[in-house]
Design a protein around this motif. Structure first.
Motif, mmCIF file in Angstrom:
data_model
loop_
_atom_site.group_PDB
_atom_site.id
_atom_site.type_symbol
_atom_site.label_atom_id
_atom_site.label_comp_id
_atom_site.label_asym_id
_atom_site.label_seq_id
_atom_site.Cartn_x
_atom_site.Cartn_y
_atom_site.Cartn_z
ATOM 1 N N ARG A 70 0.350 -1.130 -0.287
ATOM 2 C CA ARG A 70 0.020 -0.124 -0.115
ATOM 3 C C ARG A 70 0.632 1.420 0.662
ATOM 4 N NH1 ARG A 70 -2.798 3.192 4.359
ATOM 5 N NH2 ARG A 70 -4.575 4.294 3.237
ATOM 6 N N GLU A 71 1.852 1.048 0.521
ATOM 7 C CA GLU A 71 2.932 2.259 0.547
ATOM 8 C C GLU A 71 3.586 2.764 -0.542
ATOM 9 O OE1 GLU A 71 3.117 -0.380 2.785
ATOM 10 O OE2 GLU A 71 2.295 0.172 4.905
ATOM 11 N N GLN A 72 3.277 1.861 -1.673
ATOM 12 C CA GLN A 72 4.250 1.737 -2.603
ATOM 13 C C GLN A 72 3.272 2.402 -3.507
ATOM 14 O OE1 GLN A 72 5.613 -2.137 -3.310
ATOM 15 N NE2 GLN A 72 7.639 -1.909 -3.245
ATOM 16 N N LEU A 73 1.951 2.597 -3.342
ATOM 17 C CA LEU A 73 1.056 2.614 -4.577
ATOM 18 C C LEU A 73 0.779 3.907 -3.532
ATOM 19 C CD1 LEU A 73 -1.137 -0.112 -3.970
ATOM 20 C CD2 LEU A 73 0.108 0.420 -6.151
ATOM 21 N N LEU A 74 0.808 4.345 -2.226
ATOM 22 C CA LEU A 74 0.604 6.041 -2.622
ATOM 23 C C LEU A 74 1.465 6.537 -3.023
ATOM 24 C CD1 LEU A 74 -0.300 5.529 1.338
ATOM 25 C CD2 LEU A 74 -2.334 5.994 -0.746
ATOM 26 N N SER A 75 2.865 6.233 -2.766
ATOM 27 C CA SER A 75 4.425 6.686 -2.988
ATOM 28 C C SER A 75 3.848 7.165 -4.821
ATOM 29 C CB SER A 75 4.752 6.460 -3.319
ATOM 30 O OG SER A 75 6.261 6.373 -3.511
ATOM 31 N N GLU A 76 3.442 6.181 -5.324
ATOM 32 C CA GLU A 76 4.304 6.479 -6.647
ATOM 33 C C GLU A 76 2.511 6.904 -7.426
ATOM 34 O OE1 GLU A 76 3.036 2.096 -8.863
ATOM 35 O OE2 GLU A 76 5.142 1.419 -8.063
ATOM 36 N N ASN A 77 1.535 6.944 -6.247
ATOM 37 C CA ASN A 77 -0.035 7.909 -7.063
ATOM 38 C C ASN A 77 -0.102 9.169 -6.892
ATOM 39 O OD1 ASN A 77 -2.738 8.602 -7.053
ATOM 40 N ND2 ASN A 77 -2.865 8.791 -5.295
ATOM 41 N N ASP A 78 1.303 9.723 -5.563
ATOM 42 C CA ASP A 78 2.002 10.783 -5.285
ATOM 43 C C ASP A 78 2.691 11.198 -6.956
ATOM 44 O OD1 ASP A 78 0.524 11.607 -2.985
ATOM 45 O OD2 ASP A 78 1.957 10.406 -1.848
ATOM 46 N N MET A 79 3.561 10.936 -6.654
ATOM 47 C CA MET A 79 4.185 11.100 -7.596
ATOM 48 C C MET A 79 3.522 11.027 -9.261
ATOM 49 S SD MET A 79 7.725 9.003 -9.716
ATOM 50 C CE MET A 79 6.659 7.712 -10.416
ATOM 51 N N LEU A 80 2.975 9.780 -9.560
ATOM 52 C CA LEU A 80 2.037 10.605 -11.033
ATOM 53 C C LEU A 80 1.360 11.780 -10.566
ATOM 54 C CD1 LEU A 80 1.070 6.592 -11.437
ATOM 55 C CD2 LEU A 80 2.460 8.361 -12.552
ATOM 56 N N LYS A 81 0.317 11.769 -9.066
ATOM 57 C CA LYS A 81 -0.103 13.619 -9.615
ATOM 58 C C LYS A 81 0.980 15.082 -9.727
ATOM 59 C CE LYS A 81 -3.893 12.314 -6.141
ATOM 60 N NZ LYS A 81 -4.326 12.362 -4.795
ATOM 61 N N ASN A 82 2.246 14.388 -9.069
ATOM 62 C CA ASN A 82 3.241 15.737 -9.513
ATOM 63 C C ASN A 82 3.468 15.649 -10.453
ATOM 64 O OD1 ASN A 82 3.129 16.460 -6.671
ATOM 65 N ND2 ASN A 82 4.960 15.088 -6.474
ATOM 66 N N LYS A 83 3.442 14.684 -12.113
ATOM 67 C CA LYS A 83 3.863 14.785 -12.761
ATOM 68 C C LYS A 83 2.928 15.093 -13.423
ATOM 69 C CE LYS A 83 5.396 11.340 -16.221
ATOM 70 N NZ LYS A 83 6.717 10.391 -17.057
ATOM 71 N N GLN A 84 1.804 14.704 -13.836
ATOM 72 C CA GLN A 84 0.462 15.577 -14.369
ATOM 73 C C GLN A 84 0.321 16.823 -14.574
ATOM 74 O OE1 GLN A 84 -3.356 13.560 -12.593
ATOM 75 N NE2 GLN A 84 -4.425 14.285 -14.348
ATOM 76 N N LEU A 85 1.023 17.344 -12.783
ATOM 77 C CA LEU A 85 0.684 18.316 -12.664
ATOM 78 C C LEU A 85 1.937 19.825 -13.371
ATOM 79 C CD1 LEU A 85 -0.655 20.851 -11.251
ATOM 80 C CD2 LEU A 85 0.686 21.042 -9.660
ATOM 81 N N LEU A 86 2.756 19.427 -13.468
ATOM 82 C CA LEU A 86 3.748 19.738 -14.566
ATOM 83 C C LEU A 86 2.840 19.476 -16.018
ATOM 84 C CD1 LEU A 86 6.770 18.462 -12.421
ATOM 85 C CD2 LEU A 86 5.867 20.858 -12.385
ATOM 86 N N GLN A 87 3.076 18.013 -16.253
ATOM 87 C CA GLN A 87 2.241 18.189 -17.633
ATOM 88 C C GLN A 87 1.060 18.851 -17.887
ATOM 89 O OE1 GLN A 87 2.168 13.520 -18.193
ATOM 90 N NE2 GLN A 87 4.388 13.558 -18.818
ATOM 91 N N SER A 88 0.469 19.417 -16.809
ATOM 92 C CA SER A 88 -0.862 19.744 -17.552
ATOM 93 C C SER A 88 -0.458 21.443 -17.073
ATOM 94 C CB SER A 88 -1.724 20.012 -16.336
ATOM 95 O OG SER A 88 -2.421 18.554 -16.082
ATOM 96 N N GLU A 89 0.082 21.682 -17.194
ATOM 97 C CA GLU A 89 0.884 23.403 -17.222
ATOM 98 C C GLU A 89 1.854 23.628 -18.206
ATOM 99 O OE1 GLU A 89 4.025 26.771 -17.702
ATOM 100 O OE2 GLU A 89 4.525 24.341 -17.617
ATOM 101 N N GLN A 90 2.557 22.541 -18.950
ATOM 102 C CA GLN A 90 2.766 22.488 -19.962
ATOM 103 C C GLN A 90 1.779 22.517 -21.504
ATOM 104 O OE1 GLN A 90 5.419 19.321 -20.353
ATOM 105 N NE2 GLN A 90 7.120 20.499 -18.214
ATOM 106 N N LEU A 91 0.429 21.678 -21.083
ATOM 107 C CA LEU A 91 -0.546 21.013 -22.286
ATOM 108 C C LEU A 91 -0.584 22.913 -22.543
ATOM 109 C CD1 LEU A 91 -1.961 17.929 -21.179
ATOM 110 C CD2 LEU A 91 -0.591 18.835 -23.575
#
Length: 282
Positions: A70-91
């Motif tokens: 569960r910890e790994q999933l939460l960590s990956e989820n946070d990382m993907l959210k940050n990545k999505q936020l950065l990509q949204s700005e680029q879009l």
């Protein structure tokens, strides 16, 4: 009853018959359309075996996902959210730049850049021959694929479709010795050609003059020449330049941007469409 390849037949005769048959097959494939139909049929027949061979990986992958903590999933989820936020700005910036580009092209009377539909495909197998860099994907003629379509991943150009079956297709990677990709240097728009040399992490720029303005770190983009690869996709980054005046051309090598040694999901660029019709299929 003496068989053609029995012990009474000499090795020289066997070799002669084999060579003659090979030449007939090569000429028949080169000058008739029957060879393409035969390859398509063979690809279709082999497709079930490829899917069957891919089942162990699917089972192992599913099991690994179930064992993920569960910890790994939460960590990956946070990382993907940050990545999505950065990509949204680029879009957001991309949308603005596209509108600016359209206005400039309209003022200059230039044609709009082509856009294509995209089809997501999964790699089923990798060619076992170390001298031939090819992979097989799980899409074919039933999905609208044909020979010559460009293939990319999330980082850059991967290769092109060279053989198509009903449910599978074979993709030739840009590092194969028979593949060449027209490119341009992003920094100064100098045009050249990238050739595969049989190494998965290295390609070569062909016939580069000593006076050509090219540097280590230059990004090579697809130029659109040849109408095989659309313009503007990353291909490779220059990593080595040797200028020996005793040779007619400089020796320039680059590293492919795409992770060709670990590709799993690919994107096939299908038919050209108008900007309002672009879609992604899975």
């Amino acid at each position: 009853m003496n068989l053609l390849f029995g012990r009474t037949i000499s090795m020289q005769l066997r070799l002669t018959i084999a060579v003659v048959l090979s030449v007939i097959l090569i000429l028949g494939d080169r000058y008739t359309s029957g060879g393409t139909a035969v390859r398509t049929s063979l690809n279709t027949l082999v497709s079930p075996l490829l899917y069957l061979a891919n089942l162990p990986y699917e089972f192992i992958s599913a099991g690994a996902k179930n064992l993920t903590s569960r910890e790994q999933l939460l960590s990956e989820n946070d990382m993907l959210k940050n990545k999505q936020l950065l990509q949204s700005e680029q879009l957001q910036q991309l949308s603005f730049l596209q509108k600016e580009n359209e206005k400039l092209r309209a003022l200059l009377g230039a044609n709009p850049r082509e856009q294509r539909n995209k089809l997501v495909a999964q790699v089923l197998s990798v060619h076992s021959n170390p001298y031939s860099h090819q992979v097989v994907i799980n899409k074919g003629t039933t999905d609208g694929l044909r020979e010559g379509l460009a293939v990319i991943d999330e980082l850059g150009v991967v290769g092109q479709v060279i053989q198509v079956g009903a449910n599978t297709s074979r993709v030739l990677l840009i590092t194969d010795t028979t593949h060449a990709t027209p490119v341009r240097v992003l920094r100064n728009d100098v045009r050249t050609v990238v050739e595969g040399i049989g190494k998965i992490s290295r390609v070569k720029l062909s016939h580069v003059p000593h006076s050509l303005d090219i540097r280590i770190g230059d990004v090579l983009m697809s130029s659109g020449l040849g109408e095989r690869f659309p313009e503007g996709y990353p291909v490779a980054v220059v990593t080595e330049i040797t200028r020996d005046e005793g040779r007619p051309f400089a020796q320039v090598y680059a590293q492919p941007v795409a992770q060709l040694d670990r590709v799993r999901l690919l994107v096939v660029l299908t038919e050209q469409v108008t900007p309002t019709e672009v879609k992604i299929d899975e």
